[in-house]
Design a protein around this motif. Structure first.
Motif, PDB file in Angstrom:
ATOM      1  N   VAL A 116       0.819  -1.214   0.000  1.00 36.56           N
ATOM      2  CA  VAL A 116       0.000   0.000   0.000  1.00 36.56           C
ATOM      3  C   VAL A 116       0.854   1.265   0.000  1.00 36.56           C
ATOM      4  O   VAL A 116       0.574   2.222  -0.735  1.00 36.56           O
ATOM      5  CB  VAL A 116      -0.962   0.016   1.209  1.00 36.56           C
ATOM      6  N   TYR A 117       1.894   1.263   0.832  1.00 36.61           N
ATOM      7  CA  TYR A 117       2.719   2.459   0.978  1.00 36.61           C
ATOM      8  C   TYR A 117       4.035   2.291   0.236  1.00 36.61           C
ATOM      9  O   TYR A 117       4.781   1.351   0.483  1.00 36.61           O
ATOM     10  CB  TYR A 117       2.994   2.753   2.448  1.00 36.61           C
ATOM     11  N   GLU A 118       4.315   3.222  -0.637  1.00 36.18           N
ATOM     12  CA  GLU A 118       5.545   3.158  -1.438  1.00 36.18           C
ATOM     13  C   GLU A 118       6.692   3.814  -0.685  1.00 36.18           C
ATOM     14  O   GLU A 118       6.563   4.929  -0.172  1.00 36.18           O
ATOM     15  CB  GLU A 118       5.330   3.862  -2.775  1.00 36.18           C
ATOM     16  N   SER A 119       7.789   3.125  -0.598  1.00 30.23           N
ATOM     17  CA  SER A 119       8.973   3.652   0.074  1.00 30.23           C
ATOM     18  C   SER A 119      10.009   4.080  -0.955  1.00 30.23           C
ATOM     19  O   SER A 119      10.228   3.379  -1.948  1.00 30.23           O
ATOM     20  CB  SER A 119       9.565   2.598   1.012  1.00 30.23           C
ATOM     21  N   LYS A 120      10.651   5.213  -0.698  1.00 30.29           N
ATOM     22  CA  LYS A 120      11.681   5.710  -1.607  1.00 30.29           C
ATOM     23  C   LYS A 120      13.085   5.310  -1.154  1.00 30.29           C
ATOM     24  O   LYS A 120      14.071   5.641  -1.808  1.00 30.29           O
ATOM     25  CB  LYS A 120      11.583   7.241  -1.707  1.00 30.29           C
ATOM     26  N   SER A 121      13.154   4.607  -0.037  1.00 26.72           N
ATOM     27  CA  SER A 121      14.445   4.183   0.497  1.00 26.72           C
ATOM     28  C   SER A 121      15.038   3.074  -0.357  1.00 26.72           C
ATOM     29  O   SER A 121      14.311   2.260  -0.945  1.00 26.72           O
ATOM     30  CB  SER A 121      14.280   3.699   1.936  1.00 26.72           C
ATOM     31  N   ILE A 122      16.364   3.026  -0.433  1.00 25.37           N
ATOM     32  CA  ILE A 122      17.036   1.977  -1.200  1.00 25.37           C
ATOM     33  C   ILE A 122      17.070   0.670  -0.405  1.00 25.37           C
ATOM     34  O   ILE A 122      17.405  -0.381  -0.946  1.00 25.37           O
ATOM     35  CB  ILE A 122      18.467   2.388  -1.595  1.00 25.37           C
ATOM     36  N   HIS A 123      16.730   0.762   0.890  1.00 25.86           N
ATOM     37  CA  HIS A 123      16.653  -0.429   1.720  1.00 25.86           C
ATOM     38  C   HIS A 123      15.218  -0.623   2.199  1.00 25.86           C
ATOM     39  O   HIS A 123      14.342   0.198   1.929  1.00 25.86           O
ATOM     40  CB  HIS A 123      17.613  -0.309   2.910  1.00 25.86           C
ATOM     41  N   PHE A 124      14.976  -1.708   2.910  1.00 27.99           N
ATOM     42  CA  PHE A 124      13.630  -2.012   3.365  1.00 27.99           C
ATOM     43  C   PHE A 124      13.278  -1.258   4.636  1.00 27.99           C
ATOM     44  O   PHE A 124      14.147  -0.955   5.455  1.00 27.99           O
ATOM     45  CB  PHE A 124      13.481  -3.513   3.624  1.00 27.99           C
ATOM     46  N   GLU A 125      11.999  -0.996   4.790  1.00 29.82           N
ATOM     47  CA  GLU A 125      11.482  -0.451   6.041  1.00 29.82           C
ATOM     48  C   GLU A 125      10.816  -1.600   6.779  1.00 29.82           C
ATOM     49  O   GLU A 125       9.728  -2.021   6.440  1.00 29.82           O
ATOM     50  CB  GLU A 125      10.467   0.659   5.757  1.00 29.82           C
ATOM     51  N   GLY A 126      11.477  -2.119   7.778  1.00 27.71           N
ATOM     52  CA  GLY A 126      11.014  -3.329   8.440  1.00 27.71           C
ATOM     53  C   GLY A 126      11.640  -4.557   7.813  1.00 27.71           C
ATOM     54  O   GLY A 126      12.070  -4.538   6.650  1.00 27.71           O
ATOM     55  N   LEU A 127      11.707  -5.628   8.570  1.00 32.11           N
ATOM     56  CA  LEU A 127      12.301  -6.873   8.080  1.00 32.11           C
ATOM     57  C   LEU A 127      11.446  -7.470   6.966  1.00 32.11           C
ATOM     58  O   LEU A 127      10.255  -7.706   7.157  1.00 32.11           O
ATOM     59  CB  LEU A 127      12.413  -7.881   9.233  1.00 32.11           C
ATOM     60  N   PRO A 128      12.008  -7.712   5.780  1.00 30.54           N
ATOM     61  CA  PRO A 128      11.219  -8.325   4.697  1.00 30.54           C
ATOM     62  C   PRO A 128      10.866  -9.769   5.038  1.00 30.54           C
ATOM     63  O   PRO A 128      11.640 -10.478   5.683  1.00 30.54           O
ATOM     64  CB  PRO A 128      12.165  -8.243   3.486  1.00 30.54           C
TER      65      PRO A 128
END
Length: 228
Positions: A116-128
């Protein structure tokens, strides 16, 4: 008109879901060897669908949503069942089902947020969730895990709770986690990725089945080093 090119990535995503589903059936049949093969196949399909979509330039909202739904099965339900069946050999059904349910619920929340939420970070937000699934499977294959379950059941129970809370909390948190997706291969931009990969290789060479004892701490420390 149906276009094979347009749906090639979605077909691979479907394979991801099917492999995860078959892996769950294998566990129910007490064939954890086949379940492990199914998980590896699902992980390969999970990597290939995004790769194919980018190469063919057929990325879509439908494909992204389908990818998350497939991951619910392969990297949400599968590792949660694996965790349950493993823990239930030493813990009560109530404890095992409770911890596995928490893991699954947080994996589901993680995947919904990711879709739902798009992240612009090159890494993950939270453990995948694929990383969580990998750690859960690897941890249960270690001799240390087996010895704790047999010789020190109290500490085994505590370790199971701590690990469940760690993975569950990390998945739904905004704490960063290293992504192994490369946009280029320069060391400066990918130092943390190379650190994780090297630790996995060295851990496998030196420790074999115990490689998670090196990989998990390295992955956690590397994630701590991500600049926010």
């Amino acid at each position: 008109m149906f276009s094979l090119r347009a749906h090639a990535a979605n077909f691979i995503t479907l394979l991801n879901a099917l492999f995860g589903f078959l892996g769950c059936i294998a566990m129910i049949q007490d064939r954890f060897d086949l379940a492990l093969i199914a998980l590896v196949a699902a992980a390969i399909a999970d990597f290939l669908d995004g790769f194919v979509a980018r190469i063919l330039k057929v990325e879509s909202v439908f494909g992204n949503f389908m990818d998350s739904m497939a991951d619910v099965i392969s990297f949400g339900l599968f590792p949660s069942l694996w965790w349950y069946f493993t823990l239930s050999e030493s813990l009560s059904v109530l404890w095992a089902s409770g911890l596995a349910s928490l893991l699954f619920a947080c994996a589901l929340l993680r995947l919904v947020r990711f879709s739902v939420y798009e992240s612009k970070s090159i890494h993950f937000e939270g453990l995948p969730t694929p990383a969580m699934a990998l750690f859960v499977v690897l941890i249960t294959q270690t001799e240390l895990f087996d010895q704790m379950a047999y010789f020190t059941p109290v500490w085994f129970e505590r370790a199971a709770v701590v690990l469940t809370l760690l993975f569950s909390g990390w998945m739904v948190s905004k704490f960063p986690a290293v992504s192994l997706k490369f946009k280029d291969y320069t060391f400066k931009k990918n130092a943390l990725r190379y650190l994780v990969i090297v630790s996995a290789i060295v851990g496998f060479i030196l420790l074999r089945e115990e490689l998670v004892l090196v990989l998990l701490p390295t992955y956690a420390v590397s994630s701590l080093l991500i600049k926010r």
